[in-house]
Design a protein around this motif. Sequence first.
Motif, short mmCIF file in Angstrom:
data_model
loop_
_atom_site.label_atom_id
_atom_site.label_comp_id
_atom_site.label_asym_id
_atom_site.label_seq_id
_atom_site.Cartn_x
_atom_site.Cartn_y
_atom_site.Cartn_z
N CYS A 76 -10.38 0.31 -11.34
CA CYS A 76 -9.72 0.54 -12.63
C CYS A 76 -9.30 -0.83 -13.16
O CYS A 76 -8.45 -1.50 -12.57
CB CYS A 76 -8.50 1.45 -12.45
SG CYS A 76 -7.70 1.89 -14.01
N ASN B 124 0.70 0.48 -20.53
CA ASN B 124 0.82 1.94 -20.61
C ASN B 124 0.11 2.64 -19.45
O ASN B 124 0.34 3.82 -19.20
CB ASN B 124 0.26 2.45 -21.94
CG ASN B 124 1.01 1.88 -23.14
OD1 ASN B 124 2.22 1.67 -23.07
ND2 ASN B 124 0.30 1.63 -24.23
N ASN B 125 -0.77 1.93 -18.76
CA ASN B 125 -1.51 2.49 -17.63
C ASN B 125 -1.08 1.76 -16.36
O ASN B 125 -1.32 0.57 -16.21
CB ASN B 125 -3.02 2.33 -17.87
CG ASN B 125 -3.86 3.01 -16.81
OD1 ASN B 125 -3.40 3.29 -15.70
ND2 ASN B 125 -5.12 3.28 -17.15
N LYS B 126 -0.46 2.48 -15.45
CA LYS B 126 0.07 1.86 -14.23
C LYS B 126 -0.96 1.80 -13.09
O LYS B 126 -0.65 1.32 -12.00
CB LYS B 126 1.30 2.63 -13.74
CG LYS B 126 2.40 2.78 -14.78
CD LYS B 126 2.96 1.44 -15.22
CE LYS B 126 4.11 1.61 -16.21
NZ LYS B 126 4.61 0.31 -16.72
N SER B 127 -2.19 2.28 -13.34
CA SER B 127 -3.16 2.40 -12.24
C SER B 127 -4.16 1.26 -12.18
O SER B 127 -5.08 1.29 -11.36
CB SER B 127 -3.91 3.73 -12.36
OG SER B 127 -4.64 3.81 -13.58
N TYR B 128 -4.02 0.25 -13.04
CA TYR B 128 -4.99 -0.84 -13.01
C TYR B 128 -4.94 -1.60 -11.69
O TYR B 128 -3.87 -1.95 -11.20
CB TYR B 128 -4.74 -1.81 -14.17
CG TYR B 128 -5.12 -1.27 -15.53
CD1 TYR B 128 -6.40 -0.79 -15.78
CD2 TYR B 128 -4.20 -1.25 -16.56
CE1 TYR B 128 -6.76 -0.30 -17.01
CE2 TYR B 128 -4.55 -0.75 -17.82
CZ TYR B 128 -5.82 -0.28 -18.03
OH TYR B 128 -6.17 0.22 -19.26
#
Length: 441
Positions: free
Chosen positions: A133, A149-153
């Motif tokens: 990711c 905004n996306n914590k999964s990177y």
Amino acid sequence: MRNYRGSQVVIIGLGITGLSCVNFFLDRGVIPKVIDTRIYPPGIKKLPHVVQCYLGAFNDIWLLSATLIVVSPGVRLDHPVLIEALKLGIEIIGDIELFAREVTAPIIAITGSNGKSTVTQLISRMARGVGWCVGVAGNIGVPVLSLLNNKSYQLYILEISSFQLDTTYSLRAIAAVILNVSEDHMDHYPGGLKQYWFSKQRIYKNAKICVMNALDPLTTPIYNDYDYCISFGENEDSADYYLKYYKGHTWIVAYNEYVLNCSEMRINNRINYINALSALALSDIVKIPRSISLKVLCQFSGLTHRCQLIYKNHGVSWINDSKATNVNATKEAINNLKLSGTLHLILGGDGKLADFSSLRHLIKQHEIHLYCFGKDGLLLTTLGFSDVILTNTMIQAMCIINRRIKAKDIVLLSPACSSLDQFKSFEMRGLIFTCFTREFI
């Protein structure tokens, strides 16, 4: 991660970066103030009503009473009120600095006068090929703060301009690269190339691994706080990743291992071979399997608006290189062409106080007809020796060219200038060139 509650935040600039900064602070319970010297900035309609905005000039009172000033890329830091703010101890930073303070996943940081977007796209496709990711942002057109905004990177890949580096202090990249350094944005750097070079060098600060261009001594790190340095270039005497001509073909070689025959790549010119070397070096650093990286190099067909063949008819090729916003990019574009007829070269826009004289020898060396337009069109006409035409617009130049071309000629839009005197962006300039060519030529 910092707590900004209680801070008096002023944001300068209300484009996409400025808006991302506004949202960043609102999400953290801080209502910033916004300044833009334009009367009607592009982000004004999206600005929340709760945020105060001052347009048309700097608001000195707001700035000198702030505890934190966040500037958008391109805002001049030598403005007297910003110099005064620094003397008062007011912190001045940019969006990359805000981002660097928040994230923990590894960062690949990419800068350079030319090739940034190509290398950013290559390494991002390699990383996604593993199934990671990946967050890709920065000068490529996506605000870095939107990635929060996306914590999964698992990995961030950032294209960073010199303007952004000027206000960045906390970046700690797992790998940082300066692809090349040549004159650009001289209107922004009164200290000339040396000041611009220092800005680029900031990407190496606190980096774990530095990747440098062995062909360009200005990319050699001047800071000594990295673990080690890797180089890419054209020969084995000076680089870890290099090109070698062997049995009739050019090969990509990594640490003396032949890894890819360049004839298998779709992007088949020298500058893209060099870009491929840097991307491969970065992918090896983050341990992307070599098989995936090489597959991406073979499949990648280049970026829109970068030496893009958009139309060929009656033996005449029309090439969109609108992304060439500086002199060196235009020189590379010309050098990578295989000319058998006349080159009709469209130059023009805002030269940003660049020195165009290095183009003169190249123009004299080949059969090149010049068509110059825009803010610096008249200045650009001095590069030609005989066949030079000055027009007001790019479309006028294209219409004249269309009446003059013959088989085996090449029409190249490679302006060596910023587009902002007549277009919203270099993308818009290239799109208009493409659409007009396909519809009316």
